[in-house]
Design a protein around this motif. Structure first.
Motif, PDB file in Angstrom:
ATOM      1  N   LYS A   1       4.154 -31.255  -6.893  1.00 52.94           N
ATOM      2  CA  LYS A   1       2.908 -30.590  -7.257  1.00 52.94           C
ATOM      3  C   LYS A   1       1.716 -31.056  -6.435  1.00 52.94           C
TER       4      LYS A   1
ATOM      5  N   LYS B   1      -0.417 -31.194  -3.192  1.00 53.60           N
ATOM      6  CA  LYS B   1      -0.636 -30.397  -1.986  1.00 53.60           C
ATOM      7  C   LYS B   1      -1.046 -31.291  -0.821  1.00 53.60           C
TER       8      LYS B   1
ATOM      9  N   LEU C   1      -3.907 -30.820  -5.927  1.00 52.30           N
ATOM     10  CA  LEU C   1      -2.650 -30.317  -6.459  1.00 52.30           C
ATOM     11  C   LEU C   1      -2.448 -28.861  -6.062  1.00 52.30           C
ATOM     12  N   VAL C   2      -1.229 -28.407  -6.185  1.00 50.54           N
ATOM     13  CA  VAL C   2      -0.868 -27.041  -5.823  1.00 50.54           C
ATOM     14  C   VAL C   2      -1.649 -26.032  -6.679  1.00 50.54           C
ATOM     15  N   ASP C   3      -1.895 -26.360  -7.939  1.00 52.74           N
ATOM     16  CA  ASP C   3      -2.591 -25.431  -8.826  1.00 52.74           C
ATOM     17  C   ASP C   3      -4.114 -25.470  -8.684  1.00 52.74           C
ATOM     18  N   GLY C   4      -4.628 -26.228  -7.705  1.00 53.56           N
ATOM     19  CA  GLY C   4      -6.055 -26.248  -7.426  1.00 53.56           C
ATOM     20  C   GLY C   4      -6.825 -27.407  -8.048  1.00 53.56           C
ATOM     21  N   LYS C   5      -6.204 -28.149  -8.949  1.00 49.76           N
ATOM     22  CA  LYS C   5      -6.879 -29.289  -9.563  1.00 49.76           C
ATOM     23  C   LYS C   5      -6.993 -30.428  -8.557  1.00 49.76           C
TER      24      LYS C   5
END
Length: 161
Positions: free
Chosen positions: A118, A120, A132-136
């Motif tokens: 997760k 990035k 992170l991959v989800d933008g966090k």
């Protein structure tokens, strides 16, 4: 006994039961996080426990105050729901905070469990910033610039495995 009082007592009993269950299962929750993370590669500085302890102390005080001061059943139900949510959040963050470090399967930092897949990218600066991959984004603060480099090396090593 009035219906309002019965509703308040039932809500208080449910919240107290949830609070007790969360506290009694906290040790198992911490062990589960450790088991899932794998072997410890590098131990990060653990955050102070004062925030969690203060919150866990304040919740029964808030419940008692809300019960003693009669604002009505709806207000009391709302206070119970907020206290239950607070217990859940504090116990979840505490399970990760106690085990803060770089592990074989994941990074545990900032009160979060982050699997390697997760992550990035990792940026180095005054602090380590993990995107992170989800933008966090999660920030890891280290004690010194030398430790910052050691943590970065350990992160790169762990991500390659």
């Amino acid at each position: 006994m009035e219906t309002k009082t019965i509703v308040q007592l039932a809500c208080l009993a449910a919240t107290t039961a949830f609070y007790s269950i969360m506290l009694f299962t906290q040790k198992a929750r911490r062990a589960k996080v450790l088991q899932k993370a794998g072997d410890l590669l590098y131990e990060l500085t653990k955050p102070a426990k004062s925030k969690a302890m203060m919150t866990l102390f304040a919740i029964p005080c808030v419940l008692a105050f809300a019960f003693l001061v009669d604002y009505g059943a709806y207000f009391f139900i709302l206070v119970c729901a907020i206290c239950a949510l607070a217990v859940f959040i504090v116990c979840k963050e505490d399970a990760c905070a106690v085990n803060t470090g770089i592990y074989k399967n994941a990074l545990i930092a900032g009160g979060s469990y982050i699997e390697w897949s997760k992550i990035k990218e990792i940026k180095e600066g005054q602090y380590l910033e993990i995107a992170l991959v989800d933008g966090k984004k999660i920030t890891i603060q280290t004690a010194s610039p030398e430790e910052n480099k050691q943590v970065l090396e350990a992160l790169d090593k762990a991500r390659q495995n």
